[in-house]
Scaffold this motif. Structure first.
Motif, short mmCIF file in Angstrom:
data_model
loop_
_atom_site.label_atom_id
_atom_site.label_comp_id
_atom_site.label_asym_id
_atom_site.label_seq_id
_atom_site.Cartn_x
_atom_site.Cartn_y
_atom_site.Cartn_z
N THR A 7 -44.08 22.20 -19.89
CA THR A 7 -43.12 22.53 -18.86
C THR A 7 -43.03 24.03 -18.63
O THR A 7 -43.10 24.52 -17.49
N ILE A 15 -35.28 23.81 -13.43
CA ILE A 15 -35.87 23.54 -14.72
C ILE A 15 -34.87 22.84 -15.63
O ILE A 15 -33.68 23.13 -15.61
N PHE A 72 -44.00 19.01 -9.49
CA PHE A 72 -45.30 19.40 -10.04
C PHE A 72 -45.70 18.38 -11.09
O PHE A 72 -45.04 18.22 -12.10
N GLU A 73 -46.81 17.67 -10.80
CA GLU A 73 -47.29 16.65 -11.73
C GLU A 73 -48.81 16.66 -11.76
O GLU A 73 -49.48 16.91 -10.75
N ALA A 77 -46.09 25.35 -16.84
CA ALA A 77 -46.09 24.97 -15.43
C ALA A 77 -45.13 25.83 -14.62
O ALA A 77 -45.44 26.28 -13.50
N VAL A 78 -43.96 26.09 -15.19
CA VAL A 78 -42.96 26.94 -14.51
C VAL A 78 -43.54 28.33 -14.25
O VAL A 78 -43.46 28.86 -13.13
N PHE A 116 -39.33 20.78 -12.03
CA PHE A 116 -40.21 20.59 -13.18
C PHE A 116 -39.55 19.61 -14.14
O PHE A 116 -38.35 19.70 -14.41
#
Length: 232
Positions: free
Chosen positions: A219, A87, A167-168, A222-223, A190
């Motif tokens: 972000t 991250i 990850f998108e 998503a994490v 990420f």
């Protein structure tokens, strides 16, 4: 001794452990003796951050530390020893801290902080976040302190041996933990608030790409969602 038995305990942390004795110092000592008023003869639980939770009896309380005799211990295995969450530093420090804490709470054992081109440039306070990780595993009754590592760029991250996952939102493949081999090294990457730069995307052109939702996620969201899918 099972973790069900430990569900309502107060957990302390110590790295000062011999075959029979554990010592608590500094903040752990103060919290135990001055705040919670534990006394000699009382039972306490202590983790070493390396997978063990010890059940102990306080034997001696000194001015600045206490000693406790180990009675028994339980071992907690690392859930995903080959998964690394990568991250970037975020502009919003509270959001970054929230994501970091949730990774530790969910049992992620490896957290890599990398310096993205579009992320903030300030120095990462490793000691501060180690203390945050300790408090988090104590609160969530975890016995494994996450390994925290800092790397200087995506290029350095990409040079590490293992599978790279980005990850998108635009990926047509939705993330499913059954799609990855958890016995191999996997780096979950990420991007920062502004996304990865074109240069960083080119460096990671061979990475697997997954989406986590139909809409774009922050972000930190998503994490946490990726970690939740992995650990459910």
């Amino acid at each position: 001794m099972t973790l069900e038995f430990l569900s309502n305990i107060e957990l302390f942390f110590s790295e000062e452990i011999t075959d029979k004795i554990i010592s608590l110092r500094d903040d752990e000592y103060i919290h135990c003796v001055k705040v919670l008023r534990y006394k000699s003869g009382d039972k306490i639980f202590v983790t070493d951050g390396n997978g063990k939770i010890y059940h102990c009896t306080i034997t001696e309380i000194h001015k600045n530390f206490l000693d406790a005799e180990i009675l028994i211990y339980t071992v907690q295995k690392i859930k995903f020893p080959h998964i690394h969450f990568c991250i970037p530093l975020l502009r919003n420090k509270d959001r970054f801290r929230f994501a970091f804490e949730k990774l530790a709470e969910l049992g992620i054992s490896s957290i890599i902080i990398y310096k993205a081109e579009r992320a903030v440039k300030e120095k990462f306070n490793l000691e501060k976040y180690r203390k945050i990780a300790i408090e988090t595993i104590k609160q969530s009754l975890q016995a494994n302190l996450p390994e925290i590592k800092v790397v200087q760029s995506i290029n350095e991250l990409n040079s590490m041996e293992g599978n790279k996952l980005i990850f998108e939102q635009n990926s047509e493949k939705r993330f499913d933990k059954n799609l990855i081999n958890t016995s191999e090294a996997n780096y979950f990457i990420f991007g920062p608030e502004g996304g990865l730069s074109e240069n960083e995307i080119n460096l990671l052109r061979d990475a697997q790409k997954f989406s986590l939702a139909e809409n774009r996620l922050r972000t930190e969201t998503a994490v946490i969602k990726a970690a939740s899918i992995l650990t459910q």
